[in-house]
Design an enzyme around this catalytic site. Sequence first.
Site, short mmCIF file in Angstrom:
data_model
loop_
_atom_site.label_atom_id
_atom_site.label_comp_id
_atom_site.label_asym_id
_atom_site.label_seq_id
_atom_site.Cartn_x
_atom_site.Cartn_y
_atom_site.Cartn_z
N ALA A 1 2.83 2.93 -5.31
CA ALA A 1 2.62 2.05 -6.47
C ALA A 1 1.38 1.19 -6.27
CB ALA A 1 3.85 1.17 -6.69
N LEU B 1 8.73 8.13 -7.24
CA LEU B 1 7.30 8.44 -7.06
C LEU B 1 6.61 8.45 -8.43
CD1 LEU B 1 7.39 11.29 -4.36
CD2 LEU B 1 6.54 8.95 -4.06
N SER C 1 0.82 -1.22 0.00
CA SER C 1 0.00 0.00 0.00
C SER C 1 0.85 1.27 0.00
CB SER C 1 -0.94 -0.01 1.21
OG SER C 1 -0.18 -0.09 2.41
N GLY C 2 2.00 1.23 -0.70
CA GLY C 2 2.75 2.46 -0.98
C GLY C 2 2.13 3.14 -2.20
N ARG D 1 23.36 10.74 -8.50
CA ARG D 1 23.46 10.26 -7.12
C ARG D 1 24.69 9.41 -6.85
NH1 ARG D 1 17.45 8.76 -4.89
NH2 ARG D 1 17.16 10.82 -4.03
N ALA E 1 8.70 10.04 1.43
CA ALA E 1 9.38 10.79 0.36
C ALA E 1 9.11 12.27 0.51
CB ALA E 1 8.91 10.30 -1.00
N GLN E 2 10.17 13.04 0.46
CA GLN E 2 10.01 14.47 0.70
C GLN E 2 10.24 15.31 -0.55
OE1 GLN E 2 12.34 15.50 4.46
NE2 GLN E 2 13.11 13.50 3.87
N GLY E 3 11.37 15.00 -1.24
CA GLY E 3 11.89 15.90 -2.27
C GLY E 3 10.90 16.27 -3.34
N GLY E 4 10.37 15.28 -4.08
CA GLY E 4 9.44 15.63 -5.13
C GLY E 4 9.32 14.57 -6.20
C1 LIG Z 1 13.06 8.80 3.18
C2 LIG Z 1 12.77 8.62 1.72
C3 LIG Z 1 12.68 9.73 0.89
C4 LIG Z 1 12.41 9.56 -0.47
N1 LIG Z 1 12.25 10.65 -1.27
C5 LIG Z 1 11.86 10.48 -2.57
C6 LIG Z 1 11.54 11.61 -3.39
O1 LIG Z 1 11.59 12.75 -2.95
N2 LIG Z 1 11.14 11.37 -4.66
C7 LIG Z 1 11.03 10.10 -5.19
O2 LIG Z 1 10.65 9.96 -6.35
N3 LIG Z 1 11.32 9.03 -4.42
C8 LIG Z 1 11.72 9.19 -3.14
N4 LIG Z 1 11.99 8.10 -2.36
C9 LIG Z 1 11.83 6.77 -2.95
C10 LIG Z 1 10.37 6.42 -3.06
O3 LIG Z 1 9.63 7.03 -2.03
C11 LIG Z 1 10.14 4.92 -2.95
O4 LIG Z 1 11.06 4.23 -3.70
C12 LIG Z 1 8.78 4.60 -3.49
O5 LIG Z 1 7.83 5.41 -2.87
C13 LIG Z 1 8.47 3.14 -3.30
O6 LIG Z 1 7.09 2.98 -3.45
P1 LIG Z 1 6.46 1.54 -3.50
O7 LIG Z 1 5.00 1.75 -3.54
O8 LIG Z 1 7.11 0.75 -4.56
O9 LIG Z 1 6.92 0.89 -2.10
P2 LIG Z 1 6.63 1.34 -0.61
O10 LIG Z 1 6.17 2.73 -0.52
O11 LIG Z 1 7.84 0.96 0.17
O12 LIG Z 1 5.42 0.41 -0.19
C14 LIG Z 1 5.58 -1.00 -0.09
C15 LIG Z 1 4.35 -1.57 0.58
O13 LIG Z 1 4.42 -3.00 0.57
C16 LIG Z 1 4.10 -3.49 1.87
N5 LIG Z 1 4.72 -4.81 2.03
C17 LIG Z 1 6.03 -5.12 2.16
N6 LIG Z 1 6.18 -6.45 2.30
C18 LIG Z 1 4.93 -6.99 2.22
C19 LIG Z 1 4.42 -8.32 2.33
N7 LIG Z 1 5.19 -9.38 2.53
N8 LIG Z 1 3.07 -8.50 2.21
C20 LIG Z 1 2.22 -7.45 2.06
N9 LIG Z 1 2.66 -6.18 1.96
C21 LIG Z 1 4.00 -5.96 2.04
C22 LIG Z 1 4.65 -2.42 2.80
O14 LIG Z 1 4.09 -2.51 4.09
C23 LIG Z 1 4.22 -1.16 2.06
O15 LIG Z 1 2.86 -0.85 2.29
C24 LIG Z 1 12.26 8.24 -1.01
C25 LIG Z 1 12.36 7.14 -0.17
C26 LIG Z 1 12.61 7.31 1.19
C27 LIG Z 1 12.71 6.09 2.07
#
Ligand SMILES: Cc1cc2nc3c(=O)[nH]c(=O)nc-3n(C[C@H](O)[C@H](O)[C@H](O)COP(=O)(O)OP(=O)(O)OC[C@H]3O[C@@H](n4cnc5c(N)ncnc54)[C@H](O)[C@@H]3O)c2cc1C
Length: 401
Positions: A17, A381, A14-15, A273, A48-51
Amino acid sequence: MRSGATFDVLVVGSGAAGLAAAVSAERGGALVGLATKTTLQACNSAKAQGGIQAAFGEDDSPEIHAQDVMRSSHDTANPRLVGVLTSEAPSAIHWLEELGVEFTRSNGGYRLARCGGATRHRLLQVGDRTGHAITKALRESYEAGGGVELPHHALRALAPEDGGWTASFETKEGPVDIETTTVVLAAGGRCFAEAETLGELSTNHPNATGEVTRIALHAGAEARDLDALQYHPNGGAWPTTMQGYSIPETTRAYGAVLRNADGEEFTDSLGARDAVSAAIVAEVEKGKGVLTPDGRPAVWLDTTRIAPEDAEISLPYMLRRYRAGGIDPLAEPILTYPVLHYQNGGLVIDPNAETTLEGVYACGEIAGGTHGRNRMMGNSLLECCVFGRRAGRAAAERARA
Ligand SMILES: Cc1cc2nc3c(=O)[nH]c(=O)nc-3n(C[C@H](O)[C@H](O)[C@H](O)COP(=O)(O)OP(=O)(O)OC[C@H]3O[C@@H](n4cnc5c(N)ncnc54)[C@H](O)[C@@H]3O)c2cc1C
């Protein structure tokens, strides 16, 4: 083993994506389940903060954005995926706006910053809480629809079954099997677990542990570049409350520069980076670093060069956190060192985010190819929204066919 509900599309994670995929699949007419390891709010995306990047500048275009991605990846990214990412970026931004995200504006347009590795000003922001704003809008949109929420469902296994898939979960009430026609894997990366193994700091949420990638590999999916982990150039090094915090790259976009112990600038602070991280590590190895009061390696990030009005608009959260720790970044430089941040590689996907397994889609940090071996800031993001939307749409279409 209890048997759970049956869905057209089951989204795992639930990120940004997973939420984008769930909203898009639901709008595509599918019966959707959104399963996640703990609460719906728990994820990296909200931190995520930056943008988020999108080519809106008058001197910019999706093609220039794509060139920047390919160059930053050292030509290791998949050009087809990069083309989708950059050409759909503006429409992804408008979609987020329809869902309620209010990007920071100035002079009648978006406030665009230039981020590391970019040749144009292209980074849209919501103050310095961009990920929080995006996930909140997506979550509220999903909650307002007819999809089912499955918090505290940790995926443990995935197996093909009768033209669809059976997903096995651990829940608070014990193991549950859920049947679904299609699956969208959006469980993020593994940098929290990786940092623990290495004894290092990480910017990541504790749920970033990577087991869903292993589950997909076990089910037969292909992956790429899994060894390519990314260090954020600017982890907070001091005070202790800021260790593991990712100092937004927008500090450098708004004028902060990296300096060694002698106060000299030693690298292009807006380089890619991997180049900036390597330059910091090399400077420390040359003996030109600074030690934090608890003995950690660091260099200076001279944040005093940021104009106060830029900081107030685009870095309020960062300022608040440092000031609460007794340091005012506008009055004195801060200590920084690279910190484990992002999994560049992941499951192989096609432009519709389908993995090499039929009916299994992957989007966000769990997927590979869009960034090659070195991601630019602000494109994660974006990847979540562009490929999450595509994955949800394609998974719904396949399920209803
Ligand atoms: C501090 C920080 C700052 C960042 N700043 C930026 C930025 O400014 N701009 C940018 O583009 N990117 C940024 N990033 C990167 C970006 O935020 C992440 O890479 C991106 O949001 C990942 O999204 P996601 O939905 O793929 O995963 P996530 O947001 O990590 O979500 C993964 C989800 O899967 C769930 N999950 C994990 N394992 C399981 C399982 N076994 N079963 C069920 N659910 C599970 C988790 O609980 C979570 O809900 C930043 C990252 C961090 C950590």
